[in-house]
Write an enzyme that holds these catalytic residues in place. Structure first.
Site, short mmCIF file in Angstrom:
data_model
loop_
_atom_site.label_atom_id
_atom_site.label_comp_id
_atom_site.label_asym_id
_atom_site.label_seq_id
_atom_site.Cartn_x
_atom_site.Cartn_y
_atom_site.Cartn_z
N ASP A 69 -9.49 1.05 -4.24
CA ASP A 69 -8.47 1.08 -3.19
C ASP A 69 -7.73 2.41 -3.28
O ASP A 69 -8.36 3.46 -3.34
CB ASP A 69 -7.55 -0.14 -3.35
CG ASP A 69 -6.93 -0.57 -2.03
OD1 ASP A 69 -6.20 0.24 -1.43
OD2 ASP A 69 -7.16 -1.71 -1.60
N ASN A 84 -9.91 4.38 1.93
CA ASN A 84 -8.75 4.48 1.04
C ASN A 84 -8.73 5.84 0.36
O ASN A 84 -9.74 6.53 0.29
CB ASN A 84 -8.77 3.36 -0.01
CG ASN A 84 -8.12 2.08 0.50
OD1 ASN A 84 -6.91 2.03 0.71
ND2 ASN A 84 -8.93 1.05 0.71
N ASP A 94 -11.03 -6.03 10.71
CA ASP A 94 -11.65 -7.16 10.01
C ASP A 94 -12.43 -6.74 8.77
O ASP A 94 -13.10 -7.57 8.14
CB ASP A 94 -12.59 -7.90 10.97
CG ASP A 94 -11.83 -8.57 12.12
OD1 ASP A 94 -10.68 -9.00 11.89
OD2 ASP A 94 -12.39 -8.63 13.23
N GLU A 114 0.85 -1.20 0.00
CA GLU A 114 0.00 0.00 0.00
C GLU A 114 0.88 1.24 0.00
O GLU A 114 2.10 1.17 0.03
CB GLU A 114 -0.89 0.03 1.26
CG GLU A 114 -2.36 -0.31 1.02
CD GLU A 114 -3.14 0.80 0.34
OE1 GLU A 114 -2.53 1.79 -0.13
OE2 GLU A 114 -4.37 0.68 0.26
N ARG A 131 -7.62 0.21 12.83
CA ARG A 131 -6.26 0.60 12.48
C ARG A 131 -6.35 1.66 11.40
O ARG A 131 -7.35 1.78 10.69
CB ARG A 131 -5.43 -0.59 11.99
CG ARG A 131 -5.88 -1.16 10.64
CD ARG A 131 -4.82 -2.09 10.07
NE ARG A 131 -5.23 -2.75 8.84
CZ ARG A 131 -5.17 -2.21 7.62
NH1 ARG A 131 -4.76 -0.96 7.47
NH2 ARG A 131 -5.52 -2.92 6.56
N ASN A 135 -5.32 3.23 7.74
CA ASN A 135 -5.07 2.66 6.42
C ASN A 135 -4.40 3.72 5.55
O ASN A 135 -3.37 4.26 5.93
CB ASN A 135 -6.38 2.14 5.81
CG ASN A 135 -6.15 1.11 4.71
OD1 ASN A 135 -5.28 0.24 4.84
ND2 ASN A 135 -6.91 1.19 3.64
#
Length: 308
Positions: free
Chosen positions: A212, A162, A134, A30, A114, A116
């Site tokens: 994404d 994203n 998850d 990423e 978390r 990203n």
């Protein structure tokens, strides 16, 4: 004899097939970010807890290991290294001596969340989204972290976040609600660092994966990595119409960024996480870093703490 079709000037054209420049085997590649200062491509393996650097032009590469997930990277304008998004907040990192300094952890983030993806705007502020580890519960939020250490929450209710990226004129911010398969657009107040007017901008077809990471090129076109779709697509910034598509030899495509000395190389990251043995055998380059040369340039990444 039929005439050869000449692409519209508004349609970008790949000048090469995608090339694997580093078969890194990333679990979750990423955060691609090109550094003109070091002539290097920085990116991360979130689940592998690693920061990567790929050097132009010889492809030499280095990696740094962390004790938690690292999900996005920006270069600091003062030359003191990098700003990172970690699992629960933001930190500065100096690759020269591997010194990590925690800067801020937002209050109220669920423990199972978390961070990203993230990027800096033209005013040097870092925008990043949090998400459910998850990828199921809509507990993620969008934050703006400023060079003075302040942090502001701007939107919420996302399972996976994203982006973001911005329109060429800086008046629109695009942000991905990935699980819902849609790219959102916001009116962007650059002076105040505020967003408003959230609206759907693009929804991918069910068989096209989900959006994404993404970036903007010098013509203002929006480039989107397709998780589960095995490609990067380019879109008109006004209509969202697809202008071109670059297929890749991996299904889970995660981010893209322009780089190289002339910013005409599109770097693309991918992921191997979740693939069973059969899928892994069919996609031996899953988790690799790819590059493709285009006929038109992108934009340089904004620096954390820069002045517009």
């Amino acid at each position: 004899m039929p005439q050869e079709h000449t692409p519209s000037p508004a349609t970008p054209r790949p000048l090469s097939a995608p090339l694997c420049v580093w078969d890194a085997g990333a679990q979750l590649g990423e955060g691609a970010m090109w550094s003109p200062r070091t002539q290097a491509l920085w990116w991360v393996d979130i689940l592998g807890r690693r920061l990567h650097r790929w050097q132009w032009p010889d492809g030499a590469h280095s990696s740094w290991d962390f004790d938690q997930e690292v999900s996005a990277v920006a270069e600091r304008a003062d030359g003191t290294g990098l700003l990172l998004a970690l699992r629960h907040g933001f930190a500065s990192f100096d690759p020269q001596d591997a010194r990590l300094a925690l800067l801020h952890q937002p209050v109220g983030e669920p423990a199972h969340n978390r961070f990203n993806d993230g990027k800096c705007d033209a005013q040097g502020r870092f925008w990043a989204g949090s998400m459910d580890f998850d990828c199921a519960a809509p507990t993620g939020a969008l934050y703006r972290f400023d060079p003075d250490g302040s942090c502001t929450r701007h939107d919420a209710g996302f399972a996976v976040t994203n982006g973001p990226t911005w329109s060429r004129d800086g008046r629109t911010m695009f942000f991905n609600d990935t699980v819902q398969g849609q790219v959102l657009a916001y009116d962007f107040d650059a002076a105040a660092g505020r967003i408003a007017g959230r609206r759907p901008w693009l929804r991918l077809a069910a068989d096209d994966g989900v959006p994404d990471g993404m970036c903007t090129d010098a013509a203002g076109r929006i480039w989107i990595a397709h998780w589960g779709g095995g490609c990067v697509s380019c879109h008109d910034p006004d209509t969202a119409a697809e202008l071109c598509r670059i297929p890749l030899p991996a299904r889970q495509i995660t981010s893209c960024a322009f780089g190289g000395p002339d910013l005409r190389t599109l770097f693309i990251t991918s992921a191997a996480t979740g693939l069973d043995a059969a899928a892994r055998a069919a996609q031996p380059l899953a988790g690799a870093l790819f590059a493709v040369t285009l006929d038109s340039p992108g934009l340089p990444a904004h620096l954390f703490g820069q002045r517009a």
